[in-house]
Motif scaffolding. Structure first.
Motif, PDB file in Angstrom:
ATOM      1  N   GLY A  96      26.117  29.656  -5.050  1.00 39.84           N
ATOM      2  CA  GLY A  96      27.353  28.896  -5.217  1.00 39.84           C
ATOM      3  C   GLY A  96      28.291  29.420  -6.273  1.00 39.84           C
ATOM      4  O   GLY A  96      29.266  28.752  -6.614  1.00 39.84           O
ATOM      5  N   ILE A  97      28.041  30.600  -6.823  1.00 44.71           N
ATOM      6  CA  ILE A  97      28.921  31.172  -7.853  1.00 44.71           C
ATOM      7  C   ILE A  97      29.137  32.652  -7.534  1.00 44.71           C
ATOM      8  O   ILE A  97      28.374  33.269  -6.799  1.00 44.71           O
ATOM      9  N   SER A  98      30.191  33.200  -8.123  1.00 46.96           N
ATOM     10  CA  SER A  98      30.516  34.610  -7.895  1.00 46.96           C
ATOM     11  C   SER A  98      30.668  35.328  -9.224  1.00 46.96           C
ATOM     12  O   SER A  98      30.998  34.711 -10.252  1.00 46.96           O
ATOM     13  N   TYR A 108      27.842  39.633  -6.932  1.00 48.96           N
ATOM     14  CA  TYR A 108      27.213  38.531  -6.196  1.00 48.96           C
ATOM     15  C   TYR A 108      28.302  37.519  -5.845  1.00 48.96           C
ATOM     16  O   TYR A 108      29.329  37.419  -6.524  1.00 48.96           O
ATOM     17  N   SER A 109      28.074  36.786  -4.774  1.00 49.35           N
ATOM     18  CA  SER A 109      29.056  35.793  -4.328  1.00 49.35           C
ATOM     19  C   SER A 109      28.355  34.463  -4.091  1.00 49.35           C
ATOM     20  O   SER A 109      27.122  34.376  -4.069  1.00 49.35           O
ATOM     21  N   LYS A 110      29.163  33.428  -3.890  1.00 50.48           N
ATOM     22  CA  LYS A 110      28.623  32.072  -3.802  1.00 50.48           C
ATOM     23  C   LYS A 110      27.728  31.867  -2.584  1.00 50.48           C
ATOM     24  O   LYS A 110      26.884  30.969  -2.576  1.00 50.48           O
ATOM     25  N   ASP A 111      27.882  32.692  -1.564  1.00 51.62           N
ATOM     26  CA  ASP A 111      27.053  32.536  -0.366  1.00 51.62           C
ATOM     27  C   ASP A 111      25.715  33.273  -0.480  1.00 51.62           C
ATOM     28  O   ASP A 111      24.850  33.113   0.381  1.00 51.62           O
TER      29      ASP A 111
END
Length: 637
Positions: A372-374, A394-397
């Motif tokens: 859930g965070i980027s 890194y991304s939220k998904d």
């Protein structure tokens, strides 16, 4: 008018020439078993006849022959084949030396049979599995102690033998280089004798043979190039540097390298430059000493420190039969002498780096759920030019497991895994460029909240909150508790693989029990009875199938299998290449011997021929003697 005694002179020359021819044949026969000897051949030419064309010459039929002479005693040899043999000698000795040492390294690991690290690891793993089923029994705890001690002894034995091989290769380098200098001096001395002999118009065949033998011996030690363009001055090159130039030698010195455990480097005595080699036995010894054996020692060190750390990590969270907790199973020896991990690397008496091997976050998290965070994590990896920046976004998904895979595949010098408490753990790998920086996390930085708020590793985001090993006091950048941080171990942890005194002296302190979570906080903070063996099962799982990352391998088995597979591939390549080069050398030697080798049948035939010619010359002199006797003593009678 011709001389009365001219025929005797011709006969005398025939005797002298064929006597020399027989002596040369005998010289060939006596050297028939000397593979470096080139057969010699007497080249016979007729003497200059009488008379030279001129108006004042005698009124006789011309030109009158004066018999035979030896123009030279030539050496039958093919320099093109010699040069190919010299080049092949370097490759043959290079692969031969590698083959010898890799065979010894294989013997150290002794796979797949015998008392091996793999079998000791398997027995140690089995002892923890058995203990998980019978955690209350002292006998099973004693088995764990016994197998841990056996594994430690085998680990230390492998390290010791690999280190001895490294010392042996260093001593052999010293011996080879000293011999190389001696051979170069001998070539210089031969050059001087050959030059003097050739200046007098002689063919110093035996000296040339000895020099060619030394050149081939030299080629076996180093990849040399021979300069023959100057008839008066043979030159021998190593790389672009001259080793021998006629009657001058450029010596090679052995200099201890303080950055490589004091082991010897090769330097040109005149300039101090490093001697650059590509082939030959000395280059093979260098690669064995500074690459192959260092890789194997690093691998054994990685196996040791990772096994000790993952077991200690789980063991500290468990409980013994007596309820004791937070005890290490293996003795921990940090490189730093203080709890902050600060070390002095430049020898000035002041600490200048922070050496941390592993840090585990404070937060338990479901690694399969989207984070859930980027953001972007920044790592610094050791490289030949210094350091290389590696960014891992890194991304939220993403799930945490996906991010872990991304970190590990990026080979940043730091690997990630989920601990037994579902916390993110980051730890350092070996440093292939500098073994003194093995197992040191170099840099951790996060532009977002993954390493900060989500997993609880760093205290703050960005550059200000980053951990950098080149500074001191950096351990304060971590949120983790002291028991969740492992400092970088002493050099070569495989040389000291021992149980802690708490466990060695009292088997009841072996934390087979996981305990229980009394208040639902996720912290197993209370003993759960003597029948609890769940912590022993966690340790067994970490030793066998749990992805706890041994360097860039997921499990212990993956790591060890990769080590042995790589060793097998290297040994097989060395053996195949050595066999190939050896067969090529045999072919080239056969070609050379077909040209310069002594054929006894041929020499015997020559000897008979020269003997008959000698006898004929002697008979001619005898006949002329009778003729002269008739003229001198009988005409007046």
């Amino acid at each position: 008018m011709g001389s009365t005694f001219q025929g005797i002179e011709i006969g005398k020359r025939g005797l002298s020439v064929h006597q020399q021819a027989i002596q040369t044949t005998g010289h060939n026969i006596s050297n028939a078993d000397n593979k470096h000897y080139a057969r010699q051949r007497v080249v016979m030419n007729s003497m200059d006849p009488l008379y030279e064309p001129a108006f004042n010459r005698a009124e006789v039929p011309g030109q009158i022959g004066q018999g035979v002479k030896i123009s030279e005693i030539e050496r039958v040899r093919d320099n093109f084949i010699d040069d190919r043999i010299i080049d092949s000698s370097s490759l043959k000795e290079y692969w031969g030396k590698k083959n010898d040492y890799l065979y010894q390294v294989e013997t150290v690991f002794n796979e797949p049979t015998g008392t091996t690290l793999r079998s000791m690891m398997d027995q140690f793993w089995s002892s923890w599995e058995d203990l998980s089923n019978y955690p209350e029994e002292t006998a099973h705890r004693a088995v764990v102690q016994e197998k841990a001690e056996a594994l430690g002894s085998r680990m230390e034995d492998v390290y010791r033998k690999l280190s001895l091989l490294r010392d042996q290769s260093n001593r052999e380098i010293e011996s080879k280089v000293n011999h190389l200098n001696t051979v170069a001096e001998n070539i210089k001395s031969l050059n001087e004798k050959i030059t003097k002999s050739q200046a007098l118009g002689d063919n110093p065949n035996d000296l040339l043979d000895r020099r060619d033998e030394l050149l081939q011996e030299l080629a076996g030690m180093a990849d040399i190039t021979i300069g023959r363009s100057d008839e008066d001055e043979l030159m021998v090159f190593i790389g672009q540097q001259i080793l021998v130039q006629g009657q001058k030698v450029h010596k090679i010195d052995l200099v201890g390298n303080p950055n490589n455990d004091g082991l010897l480097d090769l330097k040109w005595s005149q300039t101090g430059d490093t001697v650059l080699l590509r082939k030959g036995s000395i280059q093979a010894l260098y690669e064995i000493r500074d690459k192959i054996l260092v890789e194997k020692i690093n691998a054994v060190d990685a196996l040791a420190i990772n096994a000790m750390d993952v077991i200690n990590e789980i063991h500290k969270d468990g409980f013994g039969l007596n309820g004791k907790t937070n005890l290490n199973f293996f003795e921990s020896r940090a490189l730093a002498t203080n709890t902050f991990g600060e070390i002095d690397t430049d020898g000035d008496g002041l600490n200048d780096k922070t050496a941390v091997f592993r840090v585990t976050g404070r937060t338990s998290i479901d690694a399969d759920r989207p984070i859930g965070i980027s953001g972007t994590m920044r790592f610094l990896k050791a490289s030949p030019g210094g350091e290389t920046e590696i960014l891992v976004p890194y991304s939220k998904d993403d799930t945490l497991n996906a991010v872990i895979k991304r970190i590990n595949r990026s080979e940043t010098g730091v690997v990630a895994y989920m601990s037994h408490d579902n916390q993110l753990a980051l730890k350092a790998t070996t440093n292939p460029l500098d073994k003194k920086e093995n197992f040191m996390i170099r840099h951790l930085e996060d532009s977002g909240e993954l390493l900060v708020g989500l997993t609880g590793i760093l205290t703050a985001t960005g550059v200000a909150g980053s951990f950098d090993y080149r500074k001191i006091g950096e351990i304060n950048k971590f949120q983790a508790n002291a028991q969740d941080i492992t400092l970088t171990p002493m050099y070569h942890p495989s040389s000291f693989f021992k149980m802690s005194e708490d466990v060695r002296n009292n088997p009841a302190n072996i934390a087979a029990a996981r305990g229980k979570d009394v208040n639902g906080s996720g912290d197993y903070n209370s003993p759960n009875g003597q029948k609890d063996g769940s912590n022993a099962l966690l340790i067994a799982a970490a030793l066998r199938e749990k992805p706890v990352m041994f360097d860039y391998s997921k499990t212990t088995d993956d790591f060890y299998n990769s080590l042995i597979s790589r060793l097998g591939t290297e040994a097989r390549e060395a053996k195949q290449e050595y066999t190939t080069q050896n067969e090529l050398m045999v072919e080239l030697e056969n070609m050379r011997q077909s040209v310069m080798g002594v054929n006894l049948d041929e020499e015997m035939a020559n000897m008979v021929q020269f003997q008959q010619s000698y006898n004929a010359s002697a008979r001619m002199i005898s006949t002329l003697n009778e003729m002269l006797d008739t003229i001198i003593n009988r005409l007046g009678a």
